[in-house]
Write a protein that holds these residues in place. Structure first.
Motif, PDB file in Angstrom:
ATOM      1  N   LEU A   1     -83.027   1.873  46.659  1.00 19.70           N
ATOM      2  CA  LEU A   1     -83.850   2.026  45.450  1.00 19.70           C
ATOM      3  C   LEU A   1     -83.666   3.410  44.842  1.00 19.70           C
ATOM      4  O   LEU A   1     -83.479   3.550  43.623  1.00 19.70           O
ATOM      5  CB  LEU A   1     -85.317   1.783  45.799  1.00 19.70           C
ATOM      6  N   ILE A   2     -83.701   4.445  45.677  1.00 20.16           N
ATOM      7  CA  ILE A   2     -83.511   5.809  45.173  1.00 20.16           C
ATOM      8  C   ILE A   2     -82.116   5.973  44.582  1.00 20.16           C
ATOM      9  O   ILE A   2     -81.928   6.607  43.535  1.00 20.16           O
ATOM     10  CB  ILE A   2     -83.760   6.829  46.297  1.00 20.16           C
ATOM     11  N   GLY A   3     -81.115   5.383  45.243  1.00 20.20           N
ATOM     12  CA  GLY A   3     -79.749   5.477  44.724  1.00 20.20           C
ATOM     13  C   GLY A   3     -79.593   4.818  43.378  1.00 20.20           C
ATOM     14  O   GLY A   3     -78.906   5.335  42.481  1.00 20.20           O
ATOM     15  N   SER A   4     -80.244   3.668  43.187  1.00 18.01           N
ATOM     16  CA  SER A   4     -80.137   2.977  41.899  1.00 18.01           C
ATOM     17  C   SER A   4     -80.840   3.755  40.790  1.00 18.01           C
ATOM     18  O   SER A   4     -80.327   3.857  39.671  1.00 18.01           O
ATOM     19  CB  SER A   4     -80.729   1.571  42.007  1.00 18.01           C
ATOM     20  N   VAL A   5     -82.006   4.335  41.093  1.00 16.42           N
ATOM     21  CA  VAL A   5     -82.717   5.131  40.088  1.00 16.42           C
ATOM     22  C   VAL A   5     -81.948   6.405  39.759  1.00 16.42           C
ATOM     23  O   VAL A   5     -81.952   6.877  38.613  1.00 16.42           O
ATOM     24  CB  VAL A   5     -84.139   5.459  40.578  1.00 16.42           C
ATOM     25  N   SER A   6     -81.245   6.962  40.761  1.00 18.27           N
ATOM     26  CA  SER A   6     -80.469   8.183  40.514  1.00 18.27           C
ATOM     27  C   SER A   6     -79.299   7.945  39.564  1.00 18.27           C
ATOM     28  O   SER A   6     -78.756   8.906  39.005  1.00 18.27           O
ATOM     29  CB  SER A   6     -79.952   8.745  41.845  1.00 18.27           C
ATOM     30  N   LEU A   7     -78.907   6.690  39.358  1.00 14.84           N
ATOM     31  CA  LEU A   7     -77.862   6.402  38.373  1.00 14.84           C
ATOM     32  C   LEU A   7     -78.290   6.851  36.973  1.00 14.84           C
ATOM     33  O   LEU A   7     -77.451   7.235  36.159  1.00 14.84           O
ATOM     34  CB  LEU A   7     -77.556   4.904  38.372  1.00 14.84           C
ATOM     35  N   ILE A   8     -79.597   6.810  36.709  1.00 15.97           N
ATOM     36  CA  ILE A   8     -80.103   7.285  35.418  1.00 15.97           C
ATOM     37  C   ILE A   8     -80.065   8.803  35.376  1.00 15.97           C
ATOM     38  O   ILE A   8     -79.624   9.406  34.389  1.00 15.97           O
ATOM     39  CB  ILE A   8     -81.535   6.768  35.186  1.00 15.97           C
ATOM     40  N   ALA A   9     -80.510   9.435  36.469  1.00 15.16           N
ATOM     41  CA  ALA A   9     -80.583  10.894  36.500  1.00 15.16           C
ATOM     42  C   ALA A   9     -79.209  11.539  36.399  1.00 15.16           C
ATOM     43  O   ALA A   9     -79.059  12.599  35.781  1.00 15.16           O
ATOM     44  CB  ALA A   9     -81.291  11.351  37.781  1.00 15.16           C
ATOM     45  N   PHE A  10     -78.183  10.902  36.976  1.00 16.42           N
ATOM     46  CA  PHE A  10     -76.841  11.476  36.972  1.00 16.42           C
ATOM     47  C   PHE A  10     -75.999  11.028  35.775  1.00 16.42           C
ATOM     48  O   PHE A  10     -74.810  11.317  35.711  1.00 16.42           O
ATOM     49  CB  PHE A  10     -76.113  11.132  38.270  1.00 16.42           C
ATOM     50  N   GLY A  11     -76.610  10.325  34.837  1.00 21.85           N
ATOM     51  CA  GLY A  11     -75.917  10.007  33.598  1.00 21.85           C
ATOM     52  C   GLY A  11     -75.055   8.766  33.616  1.00 21.85           C
ATOM     53  O   GLY A  11     -74.342   8.498  32.640  1.00 21.85           O
ATOM     54  N   PHE A  12     -75.101   7.980  34.688  1.00 22.00           N
ATOM     55  CA  PHE A  12     -74.315   6.751  34.709  1.00 22.00           C
ATOM     56  C   PHE A  12     -74.943   5.678  33.816  1.00 22.00           C
ATOM     57  O   PHE A  12     -74.254   4.750  33.379  1.00 22.00           O
ATOM     58  CB  PHE A  12     -74.189   6.221  36.141  1.00 22.00           C
ATOM     59  N   ILE A  13     -76.236   5.788  33.573  1.00 21.27           N
ATOM     60  CA  ILE A  13     -76.937   4.862  32.678  1.00 21.27           C
ATOM     61  C   ILE A  13     -77.602   5.697  31.590  1.00 21.27           C
ATOM     62  O   ILE A  13     -78.473   6.527  31.887  1.00 21.27           O
ATOM     63  CB  ILE A  13     -77.997   4.032  33.429  1.00 21.27           C
ATOM     64  N   GLY A  14     -77.182   5.489  30.353  1.00 17.55           N
ATOM     65  CA  GLY A  14     -77.776   6.208  29.233  1.00 17.55           C
ATOM     66  C   GLY A  14     -78.986   5.474  28.697  1.00 17.55           C
ATOM     67  O   GLY A  14     -79.442   4.468  29.245  1.00 17.55           O
TER      68      GLY A  14
ATOM     69  N   PRO B   1     -89.519  -3.799  42.882  1.00 13.88           N
ATOM     70  CA  PRO B   1     -88.511  -2.742  43.063  1.00 13.88           C
ATOM     71  C   PRO B   1     -87.203  -3.249  43.653  1.00 13.88           C
ATOM     72  O   PRO B   1     -86.151  -2.648  43.424  1.00 13.88           O
ATOM     73  CB  PRO B   1     -89.208  -1.739  44.002  1.00 13.88           C
ATOM     74  N   LEU B   2     -87.259  -4.349  44.415  1.00 13.27           N
ATOM     75  CA  LEU B   2     -86.014  -4.919  44.938  1.00 13.27           C
ATOM     76  C   LEU B   2     -85.139  -5.433  43.803  1.00 13.27           C
ATOM     77  O   LEU B   2     -83.907  -5.384  43.882  1.00 13.27           O
ATOM     78  CB  LEU B   2     -86.323  -6.051  45.916  1.00 13.27           C
ATOM     79  N   ALA B   3     -85.763  -5.930  42.734  1.00 15.97           N
ATOM     80  CA  ALA B   3     -85.005  -6.395  41.575  1.00 15.97           C
ATOM     81  C   ALA B   3     -84.463  -5.232  40.758  1.00 15.97           C
ATOM     82  O   ALA B   3     -83.387  -5.327  40.160  1.00 15.97           O
ATOM     83  CB  ALA B   3     -85.886  -7.284  40.698  1.00 15.97           C
ATOM     84  N   ILE B   4     -85.191  -4.122  40.724  1.00 14.39           N
ATOM     85  CA  ILE B   4     -84.740  -2.951  39.963  1.00 14.39           C
ATOM     86  C   ILE B   4     -83.416  -2.434  40.510  1.00 14.39           C
ATOM     87  O   ILE B   4     -82.563  -1.948  39.756  1.00 14.39           O
ATOM     88  CB  ILE B   4     -85.824  -1.863  40.004  1.00 14.39           C
ATOM     89  N   ILE B   5     -83.216  -2.552  41.828  1.00 13.74           N
ATOM     90  CA  ILE B   5     -81.960  -2.090  42.438  1.00 13.74           C
ATOM     91  C   ILE B   5     -80.765  -2.781  41.785  1.00 13.74           C
ATOM     92  O   ILE B   5     -79.816  -2.137  41.317  1.00 13.74           O
ATOM     93  CB  ILE B   5     -81.978  -2.344  43.960  1.00 13.74           C
ATOM     94  N   GLY B   6     -80.795  -4.110  41.747  1.00 16.86           N
ATOM     95  CA  GLY B   6     -79.679  -4.847  41.161  1.00 16.86           C
ATOM     96  C   GLY B   6     -79.593  -4.694  39.658  1.00 16.86           C
ATOM     97  O   GLY B   6     -78.491  -4.667  39.092  1.00 16.86           O
ATOM     98  N   ALA B   7     -80.754  -4.587  38.981  1.00 20.50           N
ATOM     99  CA  ALA B   7     -80.746  -4.469  37.526  1.00 20.50           C
ATOM    100  C   ALA B   7     -80.063  -3.177  37.084  1.00 20.50           C
ATOM    101  O   ALA B   7     -79.211  -3.183  36.189  1.00 20.50           O
ATOM    102  CB  ALA B   7     -82.177  -4.531  37.005  1.00 20.50           C
ATOM    103  N   LEU B   8     -80.421  -2.062  37.712  1.00 21.01           N
ATOM    104  CA  LEU B   8     -79.816  -0.777  37.339  1.00 21.01           C
ATOM    105  C   LEU B   8     -78.345  -0.728  37.738  1.00 21.01           C
ATOM    106  O   LEU B   8     -77.523  -0.146  37.011  1.00 21.01           O
ATOM    107  CB  LEU B   8     -80.587   0.372  37.982  1.00 21.01           C
ATOM    108  N   LEU B   9     -78.012  -1.315  38.872  1.00 20.98           N
ATOM    109  CA  LEU B   9     -76.605  -1.348  39.286  1.00 20.98           C
ATOM    110  C   LEU B   9     -75.782  -2.164  38.296  1.00 20.98           C
ATOM    111  O   LEU B   9     -74.649  -1.780  37.946  1.00 20.98           O
ATOM    112  CB  LEU B   9     -76.487  -1.924  40.692  1.00 20.98           C
ATOM    113  N   ALA B  10     -76.327  -3.269  37.796  1.00 18.16           N
ATOM    114  CA  ALA B  10     -75.611  -4.077  36.806  1.00 18.16           C
ATOM    115  C   ALA B  10     -75.419  -3.306  35.507  1.00 18.16           C
ATOM    116  O   ALA B  10     -74.356  -3.389  34.874  1.00 18.16           O
ATOM    117  CB  ALA B  10     -76.386  -5.375  36.545  1.00 18.16           C
TER     118      ALA B  10
END
Length: 613
Positions: free
Chosen positions: A120-133, A472-481
């Motif tokens: 979960l933390i890894g998926s949310v960090s995709l936003i913080a590190f700029g992988f998801i705008g 939150p389990l769904a947020i993991i896959g949603a952000l990764l997608a």
């Protein structure tokens, strides 16, 4: 009888799932502003459709099954029979594998929770590190854009027409252009200007070209700049509502004095030119207009017998004209505008020699009682909340608007500006903040409503948290997608996250209901959880697969405006897939932990109260 027994067994589960899906969309239907305008009909339609599906599942489906349902033994030696048998065996092996994995997870609960939290933390960090705008809405390809031409201030309407006609012919010569609608003397701040022109370009249909509207508009702009020297050219595209979005990024620079505001605006303009993604930054009061200032001397006016009202009326009649006179022809009436000829109002000397008749009947020239000066003044005077204001307008390219806004905010914070200067974001940045705030509130309200529904159905304040853990389990896959498809967080992907609340809670409800029923029959907790995972794997897999397959055409669409819906579909696909696999493991583990905690505090057993008559 089988249809009746099946309905009795899962009737409560069906009602729970339906109510959860309905309450998820209620907050959207009750919002105001942009969100309501875009999604209210969508939310109401989904809610009504889900309620009618509940009615059908309790009436039509059992009736049809009782009449046509039967068990057929297929030929296991045939080609189709072997295929069906292989599929059944595979499903059964996967269900057993999940059951075994759940057994291991129940014995290693800390490892399971740590791995899930890390994901979960890894998926949310995709936003913080700029992988998801982030932006307000994707740049949809509607096949329309506006080419705006700005010529020098001293051009005439005839010269503007000639130069714009040249630009129009250049655009029409492209086989990708279908029509060009031109406006000479376009408006600026509500006033038509001879030096401005708008060319509204409509391209051929999306499926007949291999270039996007944004790419073609940039190429056309560069080509026109090379062939029309002296003209400043901007490109404006269409927004979510189909309107021309002249400036997706805007900043309002306000303060007490226009000079300090202009200084701050120029400082900000030069600072953001190096921000990646900023295109054609421009100030609303970028250029000053030459003007003639008349400073009257009231003492001399009184001595010469020139009333102040006469001065204003005389200047108005000389330069703007007087249209009190009318010309009538049959049923038509025309204004007659009387003013000085162009020859008599071309220079400062003409203004100085303007003649007025005093109250005594003598001719008095303007220079006898007024000082005439040439100066430069702002082309526009803006005010915002009673303060002087200048607007910074920017086009964007190559980056999400939200990411650009974050970079600009950092630059603004680093600038040494006076205390009375305030910089406020506008345009799509303002709409993004508003819509994200509204969707965030709707998300929180939806989760609370789901929790309250679960409390009423389970008559327990703790077990509903087991269902909510699936979100939150769904947020993991949603952000990764979103990261894998290089999409952004926007209005539509947030709607997909909101819809996921109801869809993924369904899987947890199925598991929790089956576990509760098994416990009531006397089964031990751990065995009940493993059996729930094995027995409910097939319906969870079937419902998830059906939804994912239904979303794939939307996710893979490439037509005009498909960008607006692609992100929504990918969010739901990624969230459903991750939730399906993780819910089968994590939800039973959380259920087990909470149940044991309730037993320790003495809340795990139901109290039976008998009332004696």
């Amino acid at each position: 009888q089988a249809a009746y027994d099946g309905l009795r067994e899962i009737g409560g589960t069906i009602v729970s799932i339906t109510l959860v899906l309905v309450v998820v969309f209620i907050p959207i239907s009750l919002t105001q502003g942009i969100i309501a305008n875009v999604f209210r009909q969508f939310a109401v339609t989904i809610a009504i459709a889900v309620l009618f599906s509940l009615l059908v599942s309790f009436t039509v489906v059992p009736l049809l099954y009782s009449r046509f349902g039967k068990i057929d033994e297929f030929n296991r030696d045939g080609f189709i029979g072997r295929g069906i048998q292989a599929f059944e065996n595979r499903i059964e092996r996967i269900a057993k594998w999940f059951s075994s994995l759940l057994g291991w997870s129940l014995s290693h609960k800390q490892i399971t929770m740590v791995v899930t939290l890390a994901a979960l933390i890894g998926s949310v960090s995709l936003i913080a590190f700029g992988f998801i705008g982030s932006n307000f809405a994707p740049m949809g390809d509607q096949g329309q854009f506006v080419m705006k031409l700005e010529l020098p201030r001293d051009v005439t309407i005839e010269q503007s027409n000639q130069i714009t006609y040249q630009a129009e012919n250049i655009l029409r010569s492209s086989p990708l252009v279908e029509t060009v609608f031109t406006t000479i003397g376009a408006e600026e701040n509500g006033q038509p200007q001879a030096r401005l022109a708008d060319l509204r370009v409509k391209m051929i249909p999306h499926n007949q070209r291999n270039i996007s509207t944004s790419d073609f508009s940039r190429e056309a702009k560069l080509f026109l700049q090379q062939h029309i020297p002296g003209a400043q050219i901007w490109v404006a595209t269409t927004d979510l509502m189909g309107n021309i979005d002249e400036a997706p990024i805007q900043y309002y620079i306000t303060g007490h004095h226009i000079d300090s505001v202009r200084t701050a605006a120029n400082l900000l303009l030069h600072s953001i030119k190096f921000v990646k993604g900023i295109v054609d930054p421009k100030l609303s009061a970028e250029e000053s207009s030459p003007e003639i200032s008349i400073i009257p001397d009231r003492e001399k006016m009184a001595a010469l017998g020139i009333p102040f009202e006469m001065l204003g009326m005389g200047l108005g009649n000389a330069f703007s004209g007087n249209n009190d006179a009318k010309f009538r022809q049959n049923e038509y009436e025309y204004d007659i505008n009387t003013r000085l000829d162009n020859f008599d109002r071309r220079s400062t000397a003409d203004v100085e020699n303007l003649t007025f008749i005093s109250t005594s009947g003598e001719a008095v020239k303007l220079k006898q009682f007024a000082r005439i000066e040439e100066s430069n003044a702002p082309g526009i005077l803006e005010r915002r909340n009673r303060s002087a204001c200048i607007t910074l307008n920017c086009q964007v390219g190559g980056r999400p608007i939200g990411d650009i806004g974050q970079d600009v905010s950092q630059i603004i914070n680093s600038l040494d500006l006076p205390e009375n200067i305030t910089i406020i974001p506008g345009g799509e940045l303002e709409m993004q903040d508003e819509s994200f705030g509204t969707m965030g509130i709707a998300l929180i309200i939806s989760i609370l409503l789901v929790y309250l529904i679960m409390v009423l159905l389970y008559n327990n304040y703790v077990y509903p948290f087991v269902v909510l853990i699936s979100i939150p389990l769904a947020i993991i896959g949603a952000l990764l997608a979103l990261a894998l498809t290089m999409d952004t967080l926007n209005l539509f992907t947030l709607l997909g996250l909101l819809a996921l609340i109801g869809l993924v809670a369904k899987n947890a409800i199925i598991l929790v209901d089956f576990t509760n029923q098994s416990k009531e029959k006397g089964m031990e907790l751990k065995a009940a959880l493993i059996e729930a995972t094995r027995q409910r794997f097939r319906p969870i897999l079937m419902t998830t697969a059906a939804t994912v397959i239904g979303m794939l055409p939307i996710a893979l669409a490439t037509g005009a405006g498909a960008e607006w819906k692609n992100g929504l579909a990918w969010v739901m696909i990624g969230g459903l897939i991750s939730s399906m696999f993780l819910t089968l493991i994590v939800v039973p583990v959380v259920y087990y932990v909470m149940d044991k905690m309730l037993e320790k505090v003495g809340l795990g057993k139901k109290k039976v109260i008998e009332i004696k008559e």
